[in-house]
Design a protein around this motif. Structure first.
Motif, PDB file in Angstrom:
ATOM      1  N   MET A  17       1.039  -1.174  -0.095  1.00  0.00           N
ATOM      2  CA  MET A  17      -0.146  -0.189  -0.146  1.00  0.00           C
ATOM      3  C   MET A  17       0.709   1.464   0.070  1.00  0.00           C
ATOM      4  O   MET A  17       1.926   1.492   0.894  1.00  0.00           O
ATOM      5  N   GLU A  18       0.265   1.972  -1.042  1.00  0.00           N
ATOM      6  CA  GLU A  18       1.268   3.387  -1.120  1.00  0.00           C
ATOM      7  C   GLU A  18       0.524   4.127   0.617  1.00  0.00           C
ATOM      8  O   GLU A  18      -0.437   4.780   0.091  1.00  0.00           O
ATOM      9  N   LEU A  19       1.320   4.834   0.841  1.00  0.00           N
ATOM     10  CA  LEU A  19       0.385   5.365   2.364  1.00  0.00           C
ATOM     11  C   LEU A  19       0.735   6.973   1.973  1.00  0.00           C
ATOM     12  O   LEU A  19      -0.450   7.781   2.827  1.00  0.00           O
ATOM     13  N   THR A  20       1.185   7.335   1.194  1.00  0.00           N
ATOM     14  CA  THR A  20       1.226   9.010   0.717  1.00  0.00           C
ATOM     15  C   THR A  20      -0.672   8.776   0.598  1.00  0.00           C
ATOM     16  O   THR A  20      -0.479   8.292  -0.746  1.00  0.00           O
ATOM     17  N   GLU A  21      -1.133  10.079   0.564  1.00  0.00           N
ATOM     18  CA  GLU A  21      -1.890  10.502   0.772  1.00  0.00           C
ATOM     19  C   GLU A  21      -3.649   8.816   1.008  1.00  0.00           C
ATOM     20  O   GLU A  21      -4.292   9.047   0.882  1.00  0.00           O
ATOM     21  N   ALA A  22      -3.038   7.543   1.361  1.00  0.00           N
ATOM     22  CA  ALA A  22      -4.162   7.090   2.279  1.00  0.00           C
ATOM     23  C   ALA A  22      -4.774   7.024   3.221  1.00  0.00           C
ATOM     24  O   ALA A  22      -4.449   7.863   3.738  1.00  0.00           O
ATOM     25  N   ARG A  23      -5.937   7.115   3.291  1.00  0.00           N
ATOM     26  CA  ARG A  23      -6.818   7.168   3.790  1.00  0.00           C
ATOM     27  C   ARG A  23      -7.128   6.330   5.407  1.00  0.00           C
ATOM     28  O   ARG A  23      -7.877   5.277   5.300  1.00  0.00           O
ATOM     29  N   ILE A  24      -6.746   6.300   6.215  1.00  0.00           N
ATOM     30  CA  ILE A  24      -6.068   5.473   7.700  1.00  0.00           C
ATOM     31  C   ILE A  24      -6.988   5.917   8.491  1.00  0.00           C
ATOM     32  O   ILE A  24      -6.807   6.891   9.616  1.00  0.00           O
ATOM     33  N   LEU A  25      -7.998   5.136   9.461  1.00  0.00           N
ATOM     34  CA  LEU A  25      -8.487   5.358  10.485  1.00  0.00           C
ATOM     35  C   LEU A  25      -7.466   4.843  11.549  1.00  0.00           C
ATOM     36  O   LEU A  25      -8.027   3.283  12.114  1.00  0.00           O
ATOM     37  N   VAL A  26      -7.431   5.415  12.474  1.00  0.00           N
ATOM     38  CA  VAL A  26      -6.570   4.612  13.953  1.00  0.00           C
ATOM     39  C   VAL A  26      -7.345   4.745  15.060  1.00  0.00           C
ATOM     40  O   VAL A  26      -7.841   6.105  15.674  1.00  0.00           O
ATOM     41  N   SER A  79      -7.279  -2.467   0.248  1.00  0.00           N
ATOM     42  CA  SER A  79      -6.441  -2.239   1.272  1.00  0.00           C
ATOM     43  C   SER A  79      -6.507  -3.182   2.967  1.00  0.00           C
ATOM     44  O   SER A  79      -5.987  -4.081   2.155  1.00  0.00           O
ATOM     45  N   ALA A  80      -5.994  -2.829   3.751  1.00  0.00           N
ATOM     46  CA  ALA A  80      -6.301  -3.433   4.893  1.00  0.00           C
ATOM     47  C   ALA A  80      -6.737  -2.524   6.210  1.00  0.00           C
ATOM     48  O   ALA A  80      -7.446  -2.173   6.460  1.00  0.00           O
ATOM     49  N   ILE A  81      -6.981  -3.920   7.295  1.00  0.00           N
ATOM     50  CA  ILE A  81      -7.057  -4.031   8.224  1.00  0.00           C
ATOM     51  C   ILE A  81      -5.996  -4.650   9.487  1.00  0.00           C
ATOM     52  O   ILE A  81      -4.829  -5.460   9.102  1.00  0.00           O
ATOM     53  N   THR A  94     -10.605 -13.112   3.276  1.00  0.00           N
ATOM     54  CA  THR A  94     -10.556 -11.871   2.507  1.00  0.00           C
ATOM     55  C   THR A  94      -9.690 -11.814   0.843  1.00  0.00           C
ATOM     56  O   THR A  94      -9.349 -10.547   0.694  1.00  0.00           O
ATOM     57  N   ARG A  95      -8.835 -13.476   1.385  1.00  0.00           N
ATOM     58  CA  ARG A  95      -8.089 -12.969   0.254  1.00  0.00           C
ATOM     59  C   ARG A  95      -8.190 -13.204  -1.127  1.00  0.00           C
ATOM     60  O   ARG A  95      -7.767 -13.126  -2.438  1.00  0.00           O
ATOM     61  N   ARG A  96      -9.643 -13.722  -1.378  1.00  0.00           N
ATOM     62  CA  ARG A  96     -10.307 -13.425  -2.814  1.00  0.00           C
ATOM     63  C   ARG A  96     -10.751 -11.866  -2.589  1.00  0.00           C
ATOM     64  O   ARG A  96     -11.405 -11.496  -3.832  1.00  0.00           O
ATOM     65  N   THR A  97     -10.511 -11.317  -2.055  1.00  0.00           N
ATOM     66  CA  THR A  97     -11.460 -10.117  -2.000  1.00  0.00           C
ATOM     67  C   THR A  97      -9.351  -8.972  -2.477  1.00  0.00           C
ATOM     68  O   THR A  97     -10.397  -7.494  -2.421  1.00  0.00           O
ATOM     69  N   GLY A  98      -9.003  -9.393  -2.296  1.00  0.00           N
ATOM     70  CA  GLY A  98      -7.875  -8.213  -1.795  1.00  0.00           C
ATOM     71  C   GLY A  98      -6.941  -7.739  -0.771  1.00  0.00           C
ATOM     72  O   GLY A  98      -6.480  -6.863  -0.609  1.00  0.00           O
ATOM     73  N   VAL A  99      -8.665  -7.645   0.064  1.00  0.00           N
ATOM     74  CA  VAL A  99      -8.189  -7.118   1.904  1.00  0.00           C
ATOM     75  C   VAL A  99      -6.739  -7.451   2.311  1.00  0.00           C
ATOM     76  O   VAL A  99      -7.186  -8.857   2.866  1.00  0.00           O
ATOM     77  N   ARG A 100      -5.616  -6.447   2.828  1.00  0.00           N
ATOM     78  CA  ARG A 100      -4.953  -7.040   3.548  1.00  0.00           C
ATOM     79  C   ARG A 100      -5.327  -7.028   4.802  1.00  0.00           C
ATOM     80  O   ARG A 100      -5.676  -6.964   5.624  1.00  0.00           O
ATOM     81  N   VAL A 101      -4.866  -8.751   6.148  1.00  0.00           N
ATOM     82  CA  VAL A 101      -5.161  -8.341   7.956  1.00  0.00           C
ATOM     83  C   VAL A 101      -4.138  -8.547   8.365  1.00  0.00           C
ATOM     84  O   VAL A 101      -2.684  -9.388   7.893  1.00  0.00           O
ATOM     85  N   LEU A 102      -3.056  -7.893   8.847  1.00  0.00           N
ATOM     86  CA  LEU A 102      -2.266  -7.428   9.541  1.00  0.00           C
ATOM     87  C   LEU A 102      -2.017  -7.834  10.869  1.00  0.00           C
ATOM     88  O   LEU A 102      -3.026  -6.209  11.363  1.00  0.00           O
ATOM     89  N   GLU A 103      -1.700  -8.296  11.814  1.00  0.00           N
ATOM     90  CA  GLU A 103      -1.445  -9.003  12.948  1.00  0.00           C
ATOM     91  C   GLU A 103      -0.216  -8.309  14.192  1.00  0.00           C
ATOM     92  O   GLU A 103       0.607  -8.158  13.055  1.00  0.00           O
ATOM     93  N   ILE A 104      -0.864  -7.136  14.989  1.00  0.00           N
ATOM     94  CA  ILE A 104       0.422  -6.385  15.558  1.00  0.00           C
ATOM     95  C   ILE A 104       0.468  -7.149  16.932  1.00  0.00           C
ATOM     96  O   ILE A 104      -0.145  -6.761  17.467  1.00  0.00           O
ATOM     97  N   ARG A 105       1.879  -7.911  16.664  1.00  0.00           N
ATOM     98  CA  ARG A 105       1.635  -9.156  18.551  1.00  0.00           C
ATOM     99  C   ARG A 105       3.476  -8.488  19.065  1.00  0.00           C
ATOM    100  O   ARG A 105       4.557  -9.769  19.057  1.00  0.00           O
ATOM    101  N   PRO A 106       3.456  -7.435  19.190  1.00  0.00           N
ATOM    102  CA  PRO A 106       4.854  -7.181  19.311  1.00  0.00           C
ATOM    103  C   PRO A 106       4.827  -7.927  21.601  1.00  0.00           C
ATOM    104  O   PRO A 106       3.818  -7.952  22.057  1.00  0.00           O
ATOM    105  N   GLY A 107       5.760  -7.766  21.782  1.00  0.00           N
ATOM    106  CA  GLY A 107       6.426  -8.509  23.757  1.00  0.00           C
ATOM    107  C   GLY A 107       5.735  -6.785  24.321  1.00  0.00           C
ATOM    108  O   GLY A 107       5.002  -5.754  23.775  1.00  0.00           O
ATOM    109  N   HIS A 108       6.279  -6.875  25.465  1.00  0.00           N
ATOM    110  CA  HIS A 108       6.400  -5.757  26.585  1.00  0.00           C
ATOM    111  C   HIS A 108       6.747  -4.455  25.926  1.00  0.00           C
ATOM    112  O   HIS A 108       7.873  -4.372  26.123  1.00  0.00           O
TER     113      HIS A 108
END
Length: 236
Positions: free
Chosen positions: A1-10, A128-130, A166-180
């Motif tokens: 994903m190109e982040l420039t001008e990407a519309r992202i809800l945090v 897009s991505a979640i 969602t692989r068939r729809t092209g939406v990516r899924v990112l898991e953020i799994r950090p330590g403490h």
């Protein structure tokens, strides 16, 4: 994903990690919308990014989570990603943590993110991505954190299943799994007392890794034993 001008809800942009992720995304040119529970903290976060939409929500009310997605999409003219970076923690052995606390953890850590993403999947386009923060406990449950670990493991399982859907729809899924991480999160439990913890990692480093992962369409962010963030192309 190109982040420039990407519309992202945090969602959870008022927290230390959510705020760091917001700063990273905005710094790379994304158009961000902020969502948070506490009005004063949300207003303070919005002042750091003048002109961005700031949307309140209540993690205990799934409809407000879905409404935040709709409001962000309307404000930004669509969405390219939704990042969830909020949660609740509790400490205590399984016989000490009551049913109400366990229910609260499940609602905030699993059901609320799922509500955000269910709404997002209705508006996101291919490419897009979640993305959501689970944490190391989702993979390695810890004693005196059984219900917290279970709520995060449930979110991890949900993300794994949705990733396949969602692989068939092209939406990516990112898991953020950090330590403490050194965010102060563990010192604000809804129940119990924080046990001794190792030195936490820098949330800004994880935030940079999250932005890298979105740019490269990776599926997992973890941290190595020395605390260095690791971006992995495929989740495991």
């Amino acid at each position: 994903m190109e982040l420039t001008e990407a519309r992202i809800l945090v969602a959870g942009a008022t927290g230390a990690l959510g705020g760091a992720i917001t700063a990273q995304l905005a710094g790379r040119g994304a158009r961000v919308a902020l969502a948070g529970r506490d009005p004063s903290r949300l207003a303070r976060a919005a002042r750091a990014h003048p002109g961005v939409p700031a949307i309140p929500f209540d993690a205990y009310v799934p409809e407000s989570c879905a409404r935040a997605v709709r409001d962000a999409s309307a404000a930004l003219g669509g969405l390219d990603a939704v990042v969830v970076a909020f949660g609740a923690v509790a400490f205590g052995t399984a016989d000490e943590v009551g049913d109400e606390v366990a229910e609260h953890l499940t609602a905030v850590n699993h059901l609320a993110p799922a509500a955000f993403f269910r709404a997002a999947l209705g508006v996101l386009r291919p490419g897009s991505a979640i993305a959501a923060v689970t944490g190391a406990v989702a993979e390695r449950p810890q004693p005196a954190m059984a219900d917290y670990s279970a709520s995060k493991a449930a979110l991890r399982a949900w993300l794994d299943a949705v990733r396949r859907e969602t692989r068939r729809t092209g939406v990516r899924v990112l898991e953020i799994r950090p330590g403490h991480l050194d965010t102060g999160f563990a010192h604000r439990p809804v129940a119990g007392t924080v046990p001794p913890l190792p030195q936490g990692g820098d949330p800004r480093h994880v935030a940079a890794a999250v932005a890298d992962a979105l740019e490269t369409e990776a599926e997992l962010v973890t941290t190595s034993p020395d605390g260095t963030p690791v971006v992995e192309r495929r989740a495991r």
